[in-house]
Design an enzyme around this catalytic site. Structure first.
Site, PDB file in Angstrom:
ATOM      1  N   CYS A   1       0.818  -1.215   0.093  1.00  0.00           N
ATOM      2  CA  CYS A   1       0.090   0.060  -0.067  1.00  0.00           C
ATOM      3  C   CYS A   1       0.835   0.962   0.148  1.00  0.00           C
ATOM      4  O   CYS A   1       2.019   1.159  -0.159  1.00  0.00           O
ATOM      5  CB  CYS A   1      -0.880  -0.016   1.353  1.00  0.00           C
ATOM      6  SG  CYS A   1      -1.929  -1.539   1.335  1.00  0.00           S
TER       7      CYS A   1
ATOM      8  N   ARG B   1      -4.776   1.862  -0.205  1.00  0.00           N
ATOM      9  CA  ARG B   1      -4.866   0.595  -0.225  1.00  0.00           C
ATOM     10  C   ARG B   1      -4.833  -0.267  -1.513  1.00  0.00           C
ATOM     11  O   ARG B   1      -5.646  -0.017  -2.378  1.00  0.00           O
ATOM     12  CB  ARG B   1      -5.979   0.047   0.513  1.00  0.00           C
ATOM     13  CG  ARG B   1      -6.108  -1.377   0.979  1.00  0.00           C
ATOM     14  CD  ARG B   1      -7.469  -1.783   1.764  1.00  0.00           C
ATOM     15  NE  ARG B   1      -7.059  -3.332   2.030  1.00  0.00           N
ATOM     16  CZ  ARG B   1      -8.209  -3.969   2.293  1.00  0.00           C
ATOM     17  NH1 ARG B   1      -9.315  -3.807   2.021  1.00  0.00           N
ATOM     18  NH2 ARG B   1      -7.835  -5.361   2.885  1.00  0.00           N
ATOM     19  N   LEU B   2      -4.006  -1.447  -1.319  1.00  0.00           N
ATOM     20  CA  LEU B   2      -3.824  -2.513  -2.545  1.00  0.00           C
ATOM     21  C   LEU B   2      -4.646  -3.648  -1.485  1.00  0.00           C
ATOM     22  O   LEU B   2      -3.733  -4.318  -0.638  1.00  0.00           O
ATOM     23  CB  LEU B   2      -2.626  -2.974  -2.886  1.00  0.00           C
ATOM     24  CG  LEU B   2      -2.542  -3.601  -4.080  1.00  0.00           C
ATOM     25  CD1 LEU B   2      -3.298  -3.580  -5.135  1.00  0.00           C
ATOM     26  CD2 LEU B   2      -0.949  -4.048  -4.177  1.00  0.00           C
TER      27      LEU B   2
ATOM     28  N   ILE C   1      -4.817  -7.284  -0.712  1.00  0.00           N
ATOM     29  CA  ILE C   1      -4.323  -8.494  -0.973  1.00  0.00           C
ATOM     30  C   ILE C   1      -4.825  -9.530   0.108  1.00  0.00           C
ATOM     31  O   ILE C   1      -5.331 -10.756  -0.172  1.00  0.00           O
ATOM     32  CB  ILE C   1      -2.828  -8.614  -0.870  1.00  0.00           C
ATOM     33  CG1 ILE C   1      -2.186  -7.642  -1.891  1.00  0.00           C
ATOM     34  CG2 ILE C   1      -2.339  -9.908  -1.336  1.00  0.00           C
ATOM     35  CD1 ILE C   1      -2.344  -7.922  -3.238  1.00  0.00           C
ATOM     36  N   VAL C   2      -4.942  -9.170   1.414  1.00  0.00           N
ATOM     37  CA  VAL C   2      -5.471 -10.024   2.409  1.00  0.00           C
ATOM     38  C   VAL C   2      -6.365  -9.256   3.252  1.00  0.00           C
ATOM     39  O   VAL C   2      -6.457  -8.134   3.550  1.00  0.00           O
ATOM     40  CB  VAL C   2      -4.256 -10.486   3.368  1.00  0.00           C
ATOM     41  CG1 VAL C   2      -4.855 -11.530   4.637  1.00  0.00           C
ATOM     42  CG2 VAL C   2      -3.157 -11.445   2.721  1.00  0.00           C
TER      43      VAL C   2
ATOM     44  N   ASN D   1       1.875  -0.473   5.252  1.00  0.00           N
ATOM     45  CA  ASN D   1       2.274  -0.985   4.039  1.00  0.00           C
ATOM     46  C   ASN D   1       3.021  -2.487   4.130  1.00  0.00           C
ATOM     47  O   ASN D   1       4.187  -2.465   4.614  1.00  0.00           O
ATOM     48  CB  ASN D   1       2.970  -0.032   3.285  1.00  0.00           C
ATOM     49  CG  ASN D   1       3.770  -0.660   2.082  1.00  0.00           C
ATOM     50  OD1 ASN D   1       3.317  -1.329   1.355  1.00  0.00           O
ATOM     51  ND2 ASN D   1       4.952  -0.053   1.629  1.00  0.00           N
ATOM     52  N   GLY D   2       2.453  -3.488   3.672  1.00  0.00           N
ATOM     53  CA  GLY D   2       2.968  -4.476   3.588  1.00  0.00           C
ATOM     54  C   GLY D   2       2.256  -5.947   4.046  1.00  0.00           C
ATOM     55  O   GLY D   2       0.983  -5.758   3.910  1.00  0.00           O
ATOM     56  N   GLU D   3       2.806  -7.056   4.522  1.00  0.00           N
ATOM     57  CA  GLU D   3       2.184  -8.233   4.681  1.00  0.00           C
ATOM     58  C   GLU D   3       2.861  -8.831   6.080  1.00  0.00           C
ATOM     59  O   GLU D   3       3.931  -9.000   6.006  1.00  0.00           O
ATOM     60  CB  GLU D   3       2.378  -9.178   3.529  1.00  0.00           C
ATOM     61  CG  GLU D   3       1.707  -8.738   2.065  1.00  0.00           C
ATOM     62  CD  GLU D   3       0.397  -8.684   2.064  1.00  0.00           C
ATOM     63  OE1 GLU D   3      -0.353  -8.898   2.745  1.00  0.00           O
ATOM     64  OE2 GLU D   3      -0.066  -7.596   1.073  1.00  0.00           O
TER      65      GLU D   3
ATOM     66  N   LEU E   1       7.226 -13.699 -11.315  1.00  0.00           N
ATOM     67  CA  LEU E   1       8.247 -13.136 -12.310  1.00  0.00           C
ATOM     68  C   LEU E   1       9.153 -14.354 -12.770  1.00  0.00           C
ATOM     69  O   LEU E   1      10.051 -14.744 -12.046  1.00  0.00           O
ATOM     70  CB  LEU E   1       8.690 -11.878 -11.770  1.00  0.00           C
ATOM     71  CG  LEU E   1       7.777 -10.870 -11.284  1.00  0.00           C
ATOM     72  CD1 LEU E   1       8.846  -9.820 -11.024  1.00  0.00           C
ATOM     73  CD2 LEU E   1       7.013 -10.432 -12.243  1.00  0.00           C
TER      74      LEU E   1
ATOM     75  N   THR F   1      22.432   1.184 -12.397  1.00  0.00           N
ATOM     76  CA  THR F   1      21.879  -0.302 -12.416  1.00  0.00           C
ATOM     77  C   THR F   1      20.417  -0.409 -12.248  1.00  0.00           C
ATOM     78  O   THR F   1      19.936  -1.142 -12.876  1.00  0.00           O
ATOM     79  CB  THR F   1      22.729  -0.963 -11.346  1.00  0.00           C
ATOM     80  OG1 THR F   1      23.983  -0.823 -11.645  1.00  0.00           O
ATOM     81  CG2 THR F   1      22.337  -2.564 -11.362  1.00  0.00           C
TER      82      THR F   1
ATOM     83  N   ARG G   1      18.314   0.876 -15.352  1.00  0.00           N
ATOM     84  CA  ARG G   1      18.399  -0.127 -16.543  1.00  0.00           C
ATOM     85  C   ARG G   1      17.476  -1.497 -16.224  1.00  0.00           C
ATOM     86  O   ARG G   1      16.773  -1.642 -17.072  1.00  0.00           O
ATOM     87  CB  ARG G   1      19.873  -0.827 -16.400  1.00  0.00           C
ATOM     88  CG  ARG G   1      21.177   0.333 -17.158  1.00  0.00           C
ATOM     89  CD  ARG G   1      22.264  -0.383 -16.977  1.00  0.00           C
ATOM     90  NE  ARG G   1      23.264   0.452 -17.626  1.00  0.00           N
ATOM     91  CZ  ARG G   1      24.657   0.201 -17.977  1.00  0.00           C
ATOM     92  NH1 ARG G   1      24.776  -1.034 -17.234  1.00  0.00           N
ATOM     93  NH2 ARG G   1      25.634   0.832 -18.402  1.00  0.00           N
TER      94      ARG G   1
END
Length: 558
Positions: free
Chosen positions: A2, A50-51, A53-54, A75-77, A235, A330, A333
């Site tokens: 989040c 908010r995103l 997820i849970v 922000n987190g899990e 990914l 880095t 890129r």
């Protein structure tokens, strides 16, 4: 994941400041497109983008305690939230299904040091109305981003936010909040709570490698990170790290599907989405795309292969720098393809992905580690790189994906896995006797001498040489960046750096170009949060961070 914003002891009238706070929080909405929330207590405001997820149906934030005296924005899990609920001594009326609500009651019982009990990736700000104080904390490695801001005209005001863009309009000094620490406004102290056995770079471990333990520890780390009530994927670059994570995720998902368990929202999600989806990106015909395709076919994932053009990458650079908030060569890129891929993934209905960051730091996987003069030097550099991840690969993974409201989880940086992997005798990790980089993690998942165990990966993928992501998507990507910088930055401009850069002077036209764009987007105080990632010059490494310029890569191609 989040976006959070907290401002404690606002100098002006809090109601008059509220519209400004809401505007600043809106700058983080890409991180949390699902809902917005705020809470005001005394002269403190906490905002949340908010995103979900849970606890999708009931986890809106900020979360408050039953009496309203504690307010939390996270922000987190928190992967061990169910175990933590059971460990509480008091009886509490949990009002949501959020994995983060338990932090409120851990704070009540343990104070600010409760952060050390959390197993997950997180940044949070908690306001205690009874004591009129704010507590902020960041996860041990800095997988989530967090910044602390100050204003010289209101020294009693403390600011926290997930990204610089929510702070620089009101702060004239900003720092990257240190991972593994908490801040308590009552004492005005920032305290390190994370004290693992491997933290001291000068302490050289001597544990022999236990391949079965190394394997099982990483499997456990992946299993924890399947906690979600939304579709997830992996990914997949086709390199060792992402391929191992994908392989384990497929196995763990198959276990849940075969058990037909629907005891949790997570299990129901997996039952409805029973095949793991994998995602890859590169220039057409790039090494990563070809390898990822082979891994996906071997694992049986539903594979999504995306390509981008050089022009699309170049066109995205300014947006990448805006979201990444860095001018490091880095990072930019590698972030550009990841940024482009994240948008595609989100458009396909996925909100969470597993990723392979951290392995190269833990096992000395960057090819310049082959120049390490001794096991002690090898290990110290590993620890130094892990401790700097919050300014490098973690920042890239977090912000590239969160630019589109996509959450990236990184099993290699699991606390328990780090305890195992960073306590192995560094002699086992060195490039000696013909060993490839990251030999021991490859060996841990090599089942060629275990006839009853299904192989995790094709042998040529398991033993594929390291390609840094910005190389693997196609070598012409880096060549194009250099060529464009050469055309964009004149020789006369390059030899006259800006005075405000001090000693942090770009040493290539590419670096100069990125720094110039950064300065056009962000005010000067933001530059203090940037770290430039370069190989270790003392080991005779080329200044260019690309892996293909390391001697071992050149020799491999020859």
């Amino acid at each position: 994941m989040c976006g959070i914003l907290a401002v404690h002891r606002v100098a002006e009238d809090i109601e008059a400041f509220k519209p400004k706070a809401l505007y600043l929080s809106k700058q983080l909405r890409h991180r949390g497109p699902d809902w917005s929330g705020k809470a005001i207590r005394n002269k403190t405001i906490l905002c949340h983008e908010r995103l979900a997820i849970v606890g999708v149906d009931s986890g809106a934030q900020p979360i408050t305690s039953e009496d309203g005296k504690l307010v939390l924005s996270v922000n987190g899990e928190i992967y061990n939230h169910l175990q933590l609920r059971e460990s509480l001594k008091g009886s509490y009326n949990f009002r949501t299904h959020s994995d983060c609500e338990v932090i409120l009651y851990l704070y009540q019982e343990h104070g600010a040091a409760c952060a050390n009990l959390l197993d997950g990736m997180f940044s949070f700000a908690l306001y205690d109305q009874n004591k009129d104080k704010v507590v902020a904390a960041r996860d041990p490695i800095g997988i989530t981003t967090l910044y602390q801001g100050f204003n010289s005209e209101s020294p009693e005001t403390v600011h926290f936010a997930s990204e610089l863009k929510a702070l620089h309009p009101i702060c004239d000094k900003i720092i990257a909040f240190p991972p593994g620490h908490y801040y308590d406004s009552e004492t005005k102290q920032t305290v390190r709570y994370f004290n693992p056995s491997w933290w001291n770079e000068d302490r050289i471990p001597a544990n022999p490698v236990d391949y079965k333990l190394l394997r099982s520890s990483l499997e456990t780390a992946v299993r924890k990170r399947l906690m979600a009530e939304v579709p997830y994927g992996v990914l997949l670059s086709g390199g060792l790290d992402s391929s191992l994570i994908a392989s384990i995720a497929v196995r763990e998902t198959e276990k849940i599907v075969s058990s037909k368990s629907t005891d949790s929202e997570e299990a129901r999600t997996i039952m409805a989405w029973p095949k793991v989806h994998s995602f890859a990106i590169g220039l057409p015909g790039s090494p990563d795309l070809l390898a990822a395709r082979k891994v996906a076919e071997f694992l049986g994932t539903i594979h999504h292969e995306h390509t981008f053009t050089i022009d699309e990458g170049l066109d995205a650079l300014r947006d990448v720098i805006f979201h990444l908030e860095t001018y490091d060569v880095t990072t930019i890129r590698a972030s550009t393809p990841m940024y482009l891929l994240s948008r595609k993934i989100k458009a396909q209905g996925v909100k969470m992905v597993l990723s392979g960051e951290g392995s190269d730091e833990i096992f000395g996987g960057y090819l310049y580690f082959g120049n390490a003069p001794s096991p002690a030097d090898f290990h110290s550099e590993c620890v130094r790189r892990v401790k700097g991840l919050h300014l490098a690969d973690c920042l890239r993974a977090n912000k590239s994906t969160m630019a589109w409201g996509l959450e990236a989880r990184v099993p290699f940086l699991d606390k328990d896995f780090l305890e195992v992997s960073l306590n192995i005798d560094p002699k086992e990790k060195m490039y000696i006797n013909g060993r490839k980089e990251k030999h021991i993690i490859r060996k841990a998942f090599d089942t060629s001498d275990e006839p009853n165990v299904k192989p995790y990966l094709p042998e040529d993928i398991l033993w594929r040489q390291k390609e840094q992501f910005s190389d693997g998507v196609g070598y012409s990507w880096i060549d194009a960046l250099k060529d464009t910088a050469e055309l964009t930055i004149s020789d006369d401009e390059f030899v006259v750096p800006k005075k405000e850069w001090g000693s942090d002077i770009p040493d290539t036209k590419e670096a100069y170009w990125y720094r110039k764009m950064f300065d056009e987007i962000f005010p000067a105080q933001c530059a203090d949060t940037v770290m430039r990632w370069i190989p270790k010059a003392e080991w005779g490494c080329p200044a260019d961070p690309s892996g293909r310029f390391q001697a071992s890569h050149i020799a491999h191609l020859d």
